[in-house]
Structure formats: structure tokens, C-alpha cells
Design an enzyme around this catalytic site. Structure first.
Site, PDB file in Angstrom:
ATOM      1  N   LYS A   5      -5.033   2.487  -9.830  1.00 26.89           N
ATOM      2  CA  LYS A   5      -4.049   1.863 -10.725  1.00 26.89           C
ATOM      3  C   LYS A   5      -2.624   2.327 -10.394  1.00 26.89           C
ATOM      4  CE  LYS A   5      -6.805  -0.698 -13.250  1.00 26.89           C
ATOM      5  NZ  LYS A   5      -6.747  -2.167 -13.082  1.00 26.89           N
ATOM      6  N   TYR A  53     -10.141   5.741 -10.458  1.00 26.98           N
ATOM      7  CA  TYR A  53      -9.522   4.642 -11.204  1.00 26.98           C
ATOM      8  C   TYR A  53      -8.012   4.842 -11.327  1.00 26.98           C
ATOM      9  CZ  TYR A  53      -8.913   1.461 -15.234  1.00 26.98           C
ATOM     10  OH  TYR A  53      -8.511   0.467 -16.084  1.00 26.98           O
TER      11      TYR A  53
END
Ligand code: NAP
Length: 247
Positions: free
Chosen positions: A159, A155
């Protein structure tokens, strides 16, 4: 000014942060097109709430990870049909786990939705906005893309990648009157964070100078600013909305 409807497209606009963004942009006068993937009932609730408040919205089932479906959607619903004023790349997922035990599929899915999916929407939107010679794009990244987080290698990599994508796209598209910025939420109360164990939430609160989780309206306000008339000279920026983390 085009006679076509002025649309703000919000991916993952059916729940959580995306819903608040959709409601806020509708209140600001845009017709909102929102996407979802698995929960039509939530998407319909968002559309109903916007309509009840006097706004206009449509929901589309569209998997951000399906490049062909996204290209088809732009061809069918956007090109020549509406003026695409705003794109908010918000749809996102988590598949948390320590790196040593992370399944390849959990890495691949998170990159596919949270990074490649945003690239696909950006690419399609930039063709439309490039012809219009105007547009605002806001990508929803995360504080963990800036500071990292144990258990979220997939993640946070996606990002962080989205921040690089934002800055490069901002440079490519500036000459066509299109701005590209990112909003980096800290920890916001949604279904995504409701999954977290209480101990983790307590540890997070320790790290937040303002000592509370954020709410979805805090993010919607930041997106509305970047999509609104006051932000025309801002591009390639990352606006942290995180209670003072990562200062
Ligand atoms: P959420 O409550 O889990 O909602 C996710 C939304 O994305 C839903 O509308 C969901 O649709 C949609 N979605 C998921 N996968 C999709 C796909 N493949 N194609 C299209 N739509 C898809 O998440 P959230 O907390 O609001 O987070 C929204 C964004 O903010 C994400 O990018 C997230 O990474 C980021 N963010 C959140 C936090 C936080 O603390 N909550 C912090 C930093 C960043 P369905 O309902 O159909 O599944």
C-alpha cells in the site's frame, strides 16, 4: 466527446468497497465494468443492483495478478470499444502474519495483487487514456501504507508502494490530461475487516478519533469526488478517509 460508452472500470468491484464504488459511479452516470476473481455470484449481485437502480454494468472474471489476462482484457473489451473515463484500482487481499513467521508466498501474493496488479492496470489504462487525452485514475491504498501495522508488513509495503506509484504516475500522465490520485481508507466494515479478532477491532477503535469504523459509502463518496467534475485540478494526492487517524 466520444460516442462510445463512457466506462468506469472498478477492479474488485464485486464486494465490499469495490461494490459501493461501482454502485456510486453507476449512479453518477458511468457504465461500470467491474472485475472479480473467485465469486461470480457476488459480481452478479452487484450488476443486478446497478441495473435495478437504472444503471449499466458488466462483470468480468479477471485476476489482477495475471498480467497477460489483464493485457488481453484491455485489448478485447476496452481498446476501441469504450471511452475509458475512470479506472479505480481497488482489488486487494490480505495475508496477515508477523514478519518473522511470514511465508514467502504470503509476501509474494500480496505484492502481486495489491501493487503489481495496480501497476498492470495503470499501465494498460494509461495507453488508452493517453490517446483520449483524458482520464481519472483512483488507487485504493490504506492508512496502514502511511503508518505501518504490526502483522501486515506485506500489505503495508504494497500500500505504501501504491502511494509512490500514484505520485509518479500523476507526474508522468499530467501532460495528457489524466489525473492519478489515491484514497486511503482507515478501517472500513467489509469482509476484509470481518476476519479480524474482536480484540484487534477494539484496539483500532481506541485509535480512531471519530470512534467508529467507516462504511463503504464513505470510500465511494471520496472516489466519486476524485472521478467527478470538481476534481480536475487535483492530482498526485492521497485522500485519507479514516475517521481522523494519522493526523
Ligand atoms: P473485500 O471485501 O475482501 O473485497 C475484495 C474485492 O477484491 C472482491 O471483489 C474480490 O473479488 C476482489 N479481488 C481479490 N483478489 C482479486 C484478484 N486477484 N483479482 C481481481 N479481483 C480480486 O475487500 P475490501 O475491504 O472491500 O477492500 C477493497 C480495497 O480497499 C482493497 O484494496 C483493500 O486493501 C482496501 N482497503 C480496505 C480497508 C478496509 O478496512 N476494508 C482499509 C483500507 C484499504 P472476489 O469476490 O471474486 O474474491
Amino acid at each position: 466527446m466520444s460516442d462510445l460508452p463512457h466506462v468506469a472500470l472498478v477492479t474488485g468491484g464485486s464486494r465490499g468497497i469495490g461494490r459501493a464504488v461501482a454502485e456510486r459511479l453507476a449512479a453518477d452516470g458511468f457504465e461500470v465494468y467491474l472485475t472479480y476473481v473467485s465469486r461470480p455470484e457476488e459480481a452478479e449481485k452487484t450488476v443486478a443492483a446497478i441495473e435495478a437502480a437504472g444503471g449499466k454494468a458488466k462483470a468480468f472474471q479477471l485476476d489482477s495478478g495475471d498480467r497477460q489476462a489483464v493485457a488481453d482484457f484491455f485489448g478485447l473489451e476496452i481498446k476501441g470499444q469504450v471511452a475509458l473515463d475512470v479506472l479505480v484500482n481497488n482489488a486487494g487481499i490480505t495475508r496477515d502474519g508477523l514478519m518473522m513467521r511470514m511465508k514467502d508466498d504470503d509476501w509474494d501474493k500480496v505484492i502481486a495483487i495489491n501493487l503489481t496488479g495496480c501497476f498492470t492496470f495503470l499501465k494498460e489504462a494509461s495507453k488508452i487514456m493517453g490517446k483520449q487525452r483524458s482520464g481519472r485514475i483512483v488507487n485504493i491504498t490504506s492508512v496502514v501504507g502511511q503508518m505501518g501495522n504490526a502483522g501486515q508488513t506485506n500489505y503495508s509495503a504494497a500500500k505504501a508502494g501504491l502511494i509512490g506509484l500514484t505520485k509518479s504516475a500523476a507526474r508522468e500522465l499530467a501532460a495528457r490530461g489524466i489525473t492519478v490520485n489515491a484514497v486511503a481508507p482507515g478501517f472500513i466494515e467489509t469482509d476484509m475487516t470481518a476476519k479480524l479478532p474482536e480484540k484487534i477491532v477494539e484496539a483500532m477503535l481506541e485509535e480512531i478519533p471519530l470512534k467508529s469504523l467507516g462504511n463503504v459509502e464513505d470510500i465511494a463518496a471520496a472516489v466519486a469526488f476524485l472521478a467527478g467534475p470538481g476534481a480536475g485540478y487535483i492530482t498526485g494526492q492521497v485522500l485519507g478517509v479514516n475517521g481522523g487517524m494519522y493526523m
